[in-house]
Design a protein around this motif. Structure first.
Motif, short mmCIF file in Angstrom:
data_model
loop_
_atom_site.label_atom_id
_atom_site.label_comp_id
_atom_site.label_asym_id
_atom_site.label_seq_id
_atom_site.Cartn_x
_atom_site.Cartn_y
_atom_site.Cartn_z
N GLU A 120 13.89 -10.94 -44.21
CA GLU A 120 14.52 -10.60 -45.48
C GLU A 120 15.82 -11.37 -45.62
O GLU A 120 16.55 -11.59 -44.64
CB GLU A 120 14.84 -9.11 -45.50
CG GLU A 120 13.63 -8.24 -45.44
CD GLU A 120 13.83 -6.98 -46.27
OE1 GLU A 120 14.93 -6.85 -46.86
OE2 GLU A 120 12.89 -6.18 -46.35
N GLU A 122 18.82 -10.61 -46.61
CA GLU A 122 20.04 -9.98 -46.06
C GLU A 122 20.04 -10.01 -44.54
O GLU A 122 21.06 -10.23 -43.90
CB GLU A 122 20.18 -8.54 -46.59
CG GLU A 122 21.23 -8.39 -47.66
CD GLU A 122 22.26 -9.51 -47.65
OE1 GLU A 122 23.15 -9.46 -46.79
OE2 GLU A 122 22.19 -10.46 -48.46
N ARG A 123 18.84 -9.81 -43.95
CA ARG A 123 18.70 -9.86 -42.49
C ARG A 123 19.05 -11.25 -41.98
O ARG A 123 19.77 -11.43 -41.01
CB ARG A 123 17.25 -9.53 -42.10
CG ARG A 123 17.08 -8.31 -41.22
CD ARG A 123 17.84 -7.23 -41.74
NE ARG A 123 18.51 -6.28 -40.86
CZ ARG A 123 18.00 -5.61 -39.84
NH1 ARG A 123 16.80 -5.84 -39.42
NH2 ARG A 123 18.69 -4.72 -39.20
N ARG A 125 20.93 -13.45 -43.33
CA ARG A 125 22.37 -13.68 -43.40
C ARG A 125 23.09 -12.99 -42.23
O ARG A 125 23.90 -13.60 -41.55
CB ARG A 125 22.93 -13.15 -44.73
CG ARG A 125 24.42 -13.40 -44.91
CD ARG A 125 24.98 -12.75 -46.16
NE ARG A 125 24.48 -13.35 -47.38
CZ ARG A 125 24.93 -14.51 -47.88
NH1 ARG A 125 25.87 -15.18 -47.23
NH2 ARG A 125 24.42 -14.99 -49.00
N GLU A 126 22.73 -11.73 -42.00
CA GLU A 126 23.39 -10.98 -40.92
C GLU A 126 23.22 -11.68 -39.57
O GLU A 126 24.19 -11.87 -38.85
CB GLU A 126 22.79 -9.58 -40.82
CG GLU A 126 23.35 -8.55 -41.79
CD GLU A 126 22.58 -7.26 -41.70
OE1 GLU A 126 22.34 -6.66 -42.76
OE2 GLU A 126 22.18 -6.88 -40.59
N VAL A 226 19.78 -18.53 -47.31
CA VAL A 226 19.58 -17.26 -47.99
C VAL A 226 19.11 -17.49 -49.43
O VAL A 226 18.23 -16.79 -49.93
CB VAL A 226 20.89 -16.42 -47.97
CG1 VAL A 226 20.78 -15.22 -48.88
CG2 VAL A 226 21.22 -16.00 -46.55
N ASN A 230 15.76 -16.20 -51.14
CA ASN A 230 15.78 -15.46 -52.40
C ASN A 230 15.00 -16.16 -53.51
O ASN A 230 14.85 -15.60 -54.60
CB ASN A 230 17.22 -15.29 -52.89
CG ASN A 230 17.91 -14.09 -52.28
OD1 ASN A 230 17.28 -13.04 -52.09
ND2 ASN A 230 19.17 -14.24 -51.95
#
Lengths: 246, 246, 246, 246, 246
Positions: A120, A122-123, A125-126, A226, A230
């Motif tokens: 995902e 957000e994952r 990016r983290e 990211v 997206n």
């Protein structure tokens, strides 16, 4: 090759040397092995005591960046991200897998692999931010070895100066030794203040500037990956990435 | 055993001693019990006045970390978290309970217990972050005892120097006492500046570097436990955790 | 009774006094009313000019915390919160109302009242955090009176020293007055540097450490009340609160 | 034309010059080419060593802002944003495209283009914030060239002073050279301290104040564009934007 | 009327004057127009060079706050907000419009107007926070004029001192001028250090404390208006607002 830094280093040292000559002083009086021993030994000792071994080594190795800065080519990276973005849009994220082989930088490989694995956004990016934070903190710790040296050198220089003055005091009755004692005292100050201000502190600042560029490049890469995850419009993505080095 | 720190400590002190010898001075003139009393007593007094007892004790005890750093083995911890992650996936979170017994670190036990109790991932993170914050703040307070000593010592050294100069002024008519007064004055400066720059400040910085590693390891652990609670893919979790010490 | 602080205060002052005696100096030469007037008057004047009256008063009153720290008993508070948590679970939040009467601290009363009134957990936290922020900022402002005194005292001491040296210069032709002028000069430096480093700055740091504990206790209380409002499991809540003073 | 800055620069230098004249000193004794060489050469060398070439150049070029600040006209920009806001409400976002041609600032063009392209408000903000952050960081890096010069100059001045004193010591037997050596020493201090405090540091602060205005204007622009994208009421939008330079 | 500040200002200056008298020195020797010209001219020049005109003017005007602090009456404001809150609950937000006329402060008028216009609570907060941030940043910039003066004055004082010493060196052969040169040197130091520590820095700190109260009052107002927009219970709202000045 970073010519301004080489020029700066020589200019700073030349100002001292020519200043001494213009005043009609002997260059030899700026050469005091004892003062050199105290300032270099003391500063190096303090820096070694405070640094974990890996940090100290990395700090020493990093000094090459002052004259040959690390390659940070945002345009090339934007082009590459843009290419991946088009591929992902046309052929799907999985199709990027065949392009990982051509990439050398392990951090980029890790990011692309996460992208291909379908993480995902957000994952993704983290995971990458955790690593960027760690890398930045390591790089800064290494550069701070020079900052620390710039902090210790002047005070060690003053230490050497006071030692020279004690020597003078002990030989007040023998005026012939007086001059040399004071010379060591003052030259230790010059070594300490000069090394800090003409070398150590500017080197630390230069390294920090380089680190900021390296880290910004990585942050741009993460933002790009990211964006690909997206499914962002490649044109807008490119415009966004160009902001990082505006 | 942290050899670079031991080497740094000896190098710094040796530079002073050899510098004194090379200048033809007597080592004995660097030994002044009165100056020592003023600088050590004053610095210790200031540090004791400013520190709660537990902080002072922990700061003193922590000095061992300079030479024998706390064990921070990210690879071993990642392997362990990875193992728990596989177990949780195959046999459920509850099955981790049997593994808690083998863990010694109380913080890890607390985290695993919360995991087994079925806490929500966000709750788990919050509870453990509160404790990490408290632990980090305690450790840093202890290390700051050395930073404070490094701040007080040079000014107390100057205090001793001024006291020595007063003594000199009072005996201007008796030149034989003049030398010794000035010596105490200068040696107090050397003790204060030297102790701060060759010992106290580098020790504080070294302790801070160690604390950062200890805390990062705990943050990695929390991230891992939260990942397990979230049912993250073990391979991605591992890749993510490796970022903490990249 | 904070013995380490009392010991630290005496140790610091004793180091100066014994240092003076050991050097063979007269204690009387450390007593200079003029220097005392300049340093104390100047420092007090600067601190009063910079402080609102309430802050100044609170700063003066707070000095008692150096020797008798405020009571911060996390275990007792955790037990109390735990008790409230069990009551709320068994008999509902409203039943806590009867327990408010026995609580003395107005902040705790406010929190319990909000709880009983059925405020939403997030609202409860916000309301109490606003007050904690204000209280912390007031307490820190009061402690900074001492920090400020520690910043002004050494420079005022130097001011006094320079005034003494002017006096010396004006009486160069009368060598008998020379010694006393220099003495005032140096003693003013000792007063300024000594008061700052042996008293004012350590006191400020000690107060800050106490404030941190007081505020952390309040944050723990808020977290506990929010946990009760959320209906958290009392055991997990307790484990969470224990993290605050880990 | 920023008259206060020109007045300030002249006032500061005039205070030094008139002070010298009033004391009955010769202006010529403030002119020491050797001291000038050491201070200017050393400071310039340190600054060049620490700065990437582009940053150094931008820092030099930016000095014009001290006397001719960059145009920051919030009222005009609010009027313009308000006009776009009315157009967008009446004729739709697309109709703004015809207005982009009249805009010169590339950042505003980029923002309007994103608006016309129908980017989501949050996306629009993110893309533009990335660029603002980069621009601010570049501008501040350039201004910090002056801050750095203000940091190095006084210590290089002391370096020059110590070199002058060494020269004095070497010629103690020839008192006729004594005066000139000490003069160089002291004038180097004056150059270093004076350049830093009367020029470099105030220039850096002035540049920072200008940068803050430039960046706030851009943030106001972004807020305005996001407001247009959100379809905010033009009157409330205007009231909101006026807050940025309240 | 802030009596403690007036007392502090006089106490600080009196300590210097009485100290001089007690030492048996002439007050006249503290009066040196040349030193005054250098320190005041140099400091003022530096501050003017660094400040935009509006900031400089506001900084000068703000000095009145040291003796007559701005009115910050939280109780009255809470009562007013409480009144509005009751009106809004009984008669609706629109009914507040008739009360705007009686309000003088433009910021409060803006907030009430937004409330009456029916802005969303979060929007209301954002719009007002933008303005608070701008106002706080302007006020702090004005107060920093004094902080800057406190930073420049001591170094300009040292500049004056060194100029005096040059004068002394040039007249070593004429001992009658020696005293006056050294006097100017030392008095310049006293002016610089004294002005900074007895006036400029305490004034800056006092202004900052006043600014903090002014801004906190505005933040309380915003919180109150947002509470009204949210339809909060007036009693809980009041209890919440009381936390701001707890």
């Amino acid at each position: 090759m970073d010519k301004i830094s080489i020029a700066g280093l020589f200019l700073g040292l030349a100002a001292i040397v020519f200043g001494q000559v213009l005043e009609g002083g002997h260059l030899a009086s700026l050469v005091q092995p004892t003062a050199f021993l105290i300032v270099v030994g003391g500063t190096l000792g303090a820096v070694m005591l405070q640094s974990p071994l890996t940090v100290f080594r990395e700090g020493m190795a990093m000094v090459k960046w002052v004259f040959v800065p690390p390659v940070v080519d945002p345009d090339r990276q934007i082009a590459e991200i843009s290419r991946w973005s088009h591929i992902a849009r046309k052929e799907g994220l999985l199709s990027l897998e065949t392009h990982i082989g051509g990439v050398k930088d392990p951090f980029t490989v890790k990011g692309l692999q996460l992208l291909v694995d379908g993480s995902e956004p957000e994952r993704l990016r983290e995971v990458l931010e955790v690593e960027i934070t760690a890398v930045e903190s390591n790089l800064r710790a290494a550069a701070k070895v020079w900052e620390a040296a710039g902090g210790y050198a002047p005070t060690i220089g003053i230490l050497g100066a006071v030692m020279g003055l004690i020597h003078v005091m002990e030989n007040l009755s023998d005026p012939s030794k007086l001059g040399s004692g004071i010379a060591v005292a003052f030259v230790a100050t010059i070594y300490g203040v000069g090394a800090a201000n003409l070398i150590f502190l500017p080197v630390a600042k230069k390294l920090m500037a380089n680190i900021a560029r390296v880290i910004t490049l990585r942050e741009m890469l993460v933002d790009g990956l990211v964006g690909i995850a997206n499914g962002d419009n490649p044109r807008i993505l490119e415009s966004r990435l160009q902001g990082y080095f505006a």
